[in-house]
Motif scaffolding. Structure first.
Motif, mmCIF file in Angstrom:
data_model
loop_
_atom_site.group_PDB
_atom_site.id
_atom_site.type_symbol
_atom_site.label_atom_id
_atom_site.label_comp_id
_atom_site.label_asym_id
_atom_site.label_seq_id
_atom_site.Cartn_x
_atom_site.Cartn_y
_atom_site.Cartn_z
ATOM 1 N N ASN A 149 44.898 43.926 42.962
ATOM 2 C CA ASN A 149 44.907 42.565 42.408
ATOM 3 C C ASN A 149 44.935 41.572 43.563
ATOM 4 O O ASN A 149 45.799 40.703 43.650
ATOM 5 C CB ASN A 149 46.091 42.370 41.468
ATOM 6 C CG ASN A 149 45.958 41.115 40.623
ATOM 7 O OD1 ASN A 149 44.855 40.646 40.355
ATOM 8 N ND2 ASN A 149 47.079 40.568 40.201
ATOM 9 N N LEU A 150 43.962 41.709 44.450
ATOM 10 C CA LEU A 150 43.998 41.049 45.755
ATOM 11 C C LEU A 150 43.752 39.550 45.661
ATOM 12 O O LEU A 150 43.023 39.079 44.788
ATOM 13 C CB LEU A 150 42.947 41.684 46.672
ATOM 14 C CG LEU A 150 43.091 43.191 46.891
ATOM 15 C CD1 LEU A 150 42.005 43.690 47.834
ATOM 16 C CD2 LEU A 150 44.468 43.553 47.429
ATOM 17 N N HIS A 151 44.370 38.822 46.595
ATOM 18 C CA HIS A 151 44.167 37.383 46.714
ATOM 19 C C HIS A 151 43.881 37.054 48.172
ATOM 20 O O HIS A 151 43.812 37.953 49.032
ATOM 21 C CB HIS A 151 45.377 36.613 46.180
ATOM 22 C CG HIS A 151 46.690 37.053 46.745
ATOM 23 N ND1 HIS A 151 47.054 36.836 48.067
ATOM 24 C CD2 HIS A 151 47.753 37.703 46.184
ATOM 25 C CE1 HIS A 151 48.263 37.299 48.289
ATOM 26 N NE2 HIS A 151 48.713 37.844 47.168
ATOM 27 N N ASP A 152 43.743 35.762 48.465
ATOM 28 C CA ASP A 152 43.343 35.364 49.815
ATOM 29 C C ASP A 152 44.397 35.715 50.863
ATOM 30 O O ASP A 152 44.073 35.839 52.047
ATOM 31 C CB ASP A 152 43.053 33.852 49.855
ATOM 32 C CG ASP A 152 41.744 33.500 49.164
ATOM 33 O OD1 ASP A 152 40.941 34.423 48.910
ATOM 34 O OD2 ASP A 152 41.528 32.305 48.883
ATOM 35 N N GLY A 153 45.645 35.869 50.465
ATOM 36 C CA GLY A 153 46.665 36.284 51.413
ATOM 37 C C GLY A 153 46.402 37.686 51.945
ATOM 38 O O GLY A 153 46.552 37.956 53.141
ATOM 39 N N HIS A 154 46.007 38.594 51.051
ATOM 40 C CA HIS A 154 45.646 39.942 51.496
ATOM 41 C C HIS A 154 44.460 39.899 52.456
ATOM 42 O O HIS A 154 44.435 40.603 53.474
ATOM 43 C CB HIS A 154 45.286 40.817 50.295
ATOM 44 C CG HIS A 154 46.411 41.075 49.348
ATOM 45 N ND1 HIS A 154 46.422 40.594 48.056
ATOM 46 C CD2 HIS A 154 47.570 41.768 49.502
ATOM 47 C CE1 HIS A 154 47.521 40.985 47.447
ATOM 48 N NE2 HIS A 154 48.238 41.694 48.300
ATOM 49 N N ALA A 189 35.104 44.716 45.865
ATOM 50 C CA ALA A 189 34.131 43.719 46.302
ATOM 51 C C ALA A 189 34.752 42.779 47.339
ATOM 52 O O ALA A 189 34.118 42.452 48.357
ATOM 53 C CB ALA A 189 33.619 42.929 45.101
ATOM 54 N N ARG A 190 35.978 42.372 47.108
ATOM 55 C CA ARG A 190 36.630 41.444 48.039
ATOM 56 C C ARG A 190 36.896 42.119 49.388
ATOM 57 O O ARG A 190 36.718 41.514 50.448
ATOM 58 C CB ARG A 190 37.932 40.916 47.447
ATOM 59 C CG ARG A 190 37.757 40.126 46.153
ATOM 60 C CD ARG A 190 38.894 39.166 45.928
ATOM 61 N NE ARG A 190 38.793 38.026 46.841
ATOM 62 C CZ ARG A 190 39.693 37.043 46.910
ATOM 63 N NH1 ARG A 190 40.763 37.089 46.139
ATOM 64 N NH2 ARG A 190 39.535 36.042 47.741
ATOM 65 N N GLY A 198 35.194 42.702 55.192
ATOM 66 C CA GLY A 198 34.947 43.533 56.358
ATOM 67 C C GLY A 198 35.854 44.733 56.496
ATOM 68 O O GLY A 198 35.978 45.292 57.594
ATOM 69 N N CYS A 199 36.483 45.164 55.406
ATOM 70 C CA CYS A 199 37.320 46.363 55.464
ATOM 71 C C CYS A 199 36.445 47.581 55.778
ATOM 72 O O CYS A 199 35.391 47.779 55.158
ATOM 73 C CB CYS A 199 38.038 46.564 54.132
ATOM 74 S SG CYS A 199 39.095 48.014 54.065
#
Length: 279
Positions: free
Chosen positions: A28-33, A76-77, A82-83
């Protein structure tokens, strides 16, 4: 981006690398991750993220089953960010048998604040983090400052167990109105989301009062809690603590406000939010 579900597949993908930089998440990723991931890419020779919703750090009445799983969006995020490698173990991969061996963190740090209101939480955190470290064998591991106590507990675990991992703390990422980004913000409806900014505002007011010379900390903390409660919140704590160990400042030492941090946790409806601000 390469994806590994099993530990053996992960280790095979990591075999060519010497200094992985690792970001552990529950999805449940956000910009902090993603900010942590960007930092990771500048540290190691391969960036690794994990997605695993860790049952061990949820209390029986908490939201393990309903915790948002957003697999396709997260992938997708991460790929856009770049992971290099995503480790996404199933529960049976990471816990193939009952996890009876667990890490018991120092109660002086782990049984206060979050640990007081969520007993056993940091045992679950440390156990899964140590296990993920053993899987990834990172040279660097990045954690967000929003989880202030958590990154301190992990840092102390690494030091005391002599793990060859450097813990890097990333600054809290915030929305334009100042609310700390959190996966649990997604639980908030529009009205609650507009109200949620009152938590960082209350912490800022508490910090400003200390910076301005007030030293009656018990009264200040009680005022901050009453202010939020009057707006319909259920505060667990709003408190001024020492950055070094999260204990209350000793009498006569609150004048050194540069060494202090304000931390808060409160429930807004069914959603529990945490935040902190270094003074």
């Amino acid at each position: 981006m390469l994806i590994a579900h099993s530990i053996s597949d992960l280790r095979a993908l990591l075999a060519p690398y010497r200094s992985p930089a690792f970001v552990a998440t529950m999805g449940n990723l956000h910009d902090g991750h993603l900010a942590l991931l960007r930092s990771a890419r500048g540290l190691g020779d391969v960036s690794v993220a994990s997605i695993f919703v860790n049952r061990l750090q949820f209390l029986p009445h908490e939201d393990f089953d309903s915790y948002p799983r957003t697999w396709e969006q997260d992938c997708a995020r991460l790929e856009e960010g770049g992971c290099d490698i995503l480790f996404a173990p199933r529960e049976a991969d990471l816990y193939p048998e009952a996890q009876t061996f667990k890490v018991l963190p120092d109660p002086a740090l782990a049984d206060i604040l979050e640990g007081h209101f969520r007993p056993g939480f940091f045992t679950g955190v440390c156990t899964v983090v140590l296990k993920l470290f053993n899987c990834v064998q990172p040279r660097f591991a990045l954690f967000g400052q929003k989880d202030y106590q958590q990154q301190m507990v992990v840092r102390r675990m690494v030091r005391q167990l002599a793990l060859p991992v450097e813990i890097v703390t990333g600054q809290t990422e915030r929305a334009e109105d100042g609310l700390a980004l959190s996966s649990r913000n997604g639980y908030l409806d529009a009205a609650a989301r507009a109200e949620a900014v009152q938590l960082p505002l209350a912490l800022r007011a508490l910090g400003d009062a200390v910076r301005g010379g007030r030293r009656d900390l018990d009264a200040l903390e009680a005022e901050a809690a009453r202010s939020l409660a009057a707006r319909g919140w259920q505060p667990d704590y709003l408190t001024v603590r020492r950055r070094a160990d999260l204990l209350p400042p000793q009498p006569g030492h609150a004048d050194d406000w540069h060494s202090l941090v304000v931390l808060g946790a409160a429930r807004l409806g069914a959603t529990r939010l945490i935040d902190n601000l270094e003074i």
